[in-house]
Design an enzyme around this catalytic site. Structure first.
Site, mmCIF file in Angstrom:
data_model
loop_
_atom_site.group_PDB
_atom_site.id
_atom_site.type_symbol
_atom_site.label_atom_id
_atom_site.label_comp_id
_atom_site.label_asym_id
_atom_site.label_seq_id
_atom_site.Cartn_x
_atom_site.Cartn_y
_atom_site.Cartn_z
ATOM 1 N N HIS A 11 0.847 -1.191 0.000
ATOM 2 C CA HIS A 11 0.000 0.000 0.000
ATOM 3 C C HIS A 11 0.883 1.242 0.000
ATOM 4 O O HIS A 11 1.878 1.275 0.724
ATOM 5 C CB HIS A 11 -0.881 0.022 1.255
ATOM 6 C CG HIS A 11 -1.894 -1.065 1.299
ATOM 7 N ND1 HIS A 11 -1.589 -2.334 1.708
ATOM 8 C CD2 HIS A 11 -3.207 -1.067 0.975
ATOM 9 C CE1 HIS A 11 -2.674 -3.088 1.645
ATOM 10 N NE2 HIS A 11 -3.679 -2.341 1.192
ATOM 11 N N MET A 71 8.132 -3.358 4.846
ATOM 12 C CA MET A 71 8.657 -3.372 3.474
ATOM 13 C C MET A 71 9.413 -2.085 3.159
ATOM 14 O O MET A 71 10.424 -2.104 2.456
ATOM 15 C CB MET A 71 7.535 -3.612 2.460
ATOM 16 C CG MET A 71 6.901 -4.983 2.560
ATOM 17 S SD MET A 71 8.086 -6.359 2.526
ATOM 18 C CE MET A 71 8.865 -6.106 0.944
ATOM 19 N N GLU A 72 8.942 -0.976 3.691
ATOM 20 C CA GLU A 72 9.628 0.296 3.467
ATOM 21 C C GLU A 72 11.008 0.300 4.120
ATOM 22 O O GLU A 72 11.984 0.779 3.524
ATOM 23 C CB GLU A 72 8.771 1.455 3.978
ATOM 24 C CG GLU A 72 7.556 1.745 3.129
ATOM 25 C CD GLU A 72 6.397 0.746 3.235
ATOM 26 O OE1 GLU A 72 5.459 0.855 2.445
ATOM 27 O OE2 GLU A 72 6.442 -0.141 4.119
ATOM 28 N N ASP A 74 27.264 0.527 -5.819
ATOM 29 C CA ASP A 74 27.390 1.326 -7.037
ATOM 30 C C ASP A 74 28.486 2.379 -6.904
ATOM 31 O O ASP A 74 29.262 2.589 -7.832
ATOM 32 C CB ASP A 74 26.056 1.996 -7.369
ATOM 33 C CG ASP A 74 26.135 2.814 -8.632
ATOM 34 O OD1 ASP A 74 26.541 2.250 -9.685
ATOM 35 O OD2 ASP A 74 25.809 4.010 -8.594
#
Length: 161
Positions: A78, A113-114, A128
Site C-alpha cells: 500500500h 517493506m519500506e 554502485d
C-alpha cells in the site's frame, strides 16, 4: 502457519489486502543490511576518498527515496504516508559497513517493506559508488530487526542472522 494467505482472492489470484477495517496505529519498523568489502575499500569510504563522492551521503538519500517509493516497487504494498525515515551507518570491523533503516508511519498497515527497501537500496548504492575499486563486495544479509504497532503486535528479532 495456520493463517490464510491474505494476498489471494477467492479465485486464488493476487490481490492487494483490504485494510479499510483495520485500526490506525503508530507503526515503526527497523531493517538492517550490510556490505562486506575489501578493507581498503572500507577505509576509503571512512576517509571520504571515493572518487564518486560522499558514499554515505548518497546512500542515505537513496535509502530515504527508496522507502518513499516502496509501493511503486513491490506490487502488493500500500502507498503509505511515511512520518519518518532515518538510516544509520556502522562500521563493523575493517571490512563491513552495516546500514540500519528506521521507518515510521501512523496508519492501518506496517512499514516493514519500506524499512527493508530502504536498507536494501542503501547497500546497493554503496556497491554502485564503490564498484570501480571493489567488484567483489557482498551485500546482505538483509532482514527485519523489529516492528511495532498493528494487529499482529510487536516483533523483535532474537539474534542477528
Amino acid at each position: 502457519m495456520s493463517d490464510p494467505l491474505t494476498h489471494f482472492n477467492e479465485q486464488q489470484r493476487a490481490q492487494m489486502v483490504d485494510i479499510s477495517e483495520k485500526n490506525v496505529s503508530k507503526r515503526v519498523a527497523v531493517a538492517r543490511s550490510q556490505v562486506k568489502m575489501r578493507p581498503e575499500t572500507c577505509q576509503r569510504i571512512r576517509q571520504g576518498a571515493v572518487e564518486k563522492g560522499d558514499v554515505l551521503a548518497v546512500a542515505q538519500v537513496a535509502g530515504i527515496m527508496a522507502a518513499k517509493k516502496t509501493a511503486d516497487l513491490i506490487p502488493m504494498c500500500h502507498p503509505l504516508p511515511l512520518t519518518g525515515i532515518d538510516l544509520q551507518f556502522m562500521y563493523e570491523g575493517e571490512d563491513t559497513l552495516a546500514v540500519e533503516a528506521t521507518v515510521k508511519t501512523t496508519g492501518k498497515t506496517g512499514v516493514e517493506m519500506e524499512a527493508l527497501t530502504a536498507a536494501s537500496v542503501a547497500v546497493l548504492t554503496i556497491y554502485d559508488m564503490c564498484k570501480a575499486m571493489d567488484k567483489e563486495m557482498v551485500l546482505g544479509p538483509t532482514y527485519l530487526v523489529s516492528k511495532t504497532g498493528g494487529k499482529s503486535g510487536d516483533f523483535q528479532r532474537a539474534a542477528q542472522p
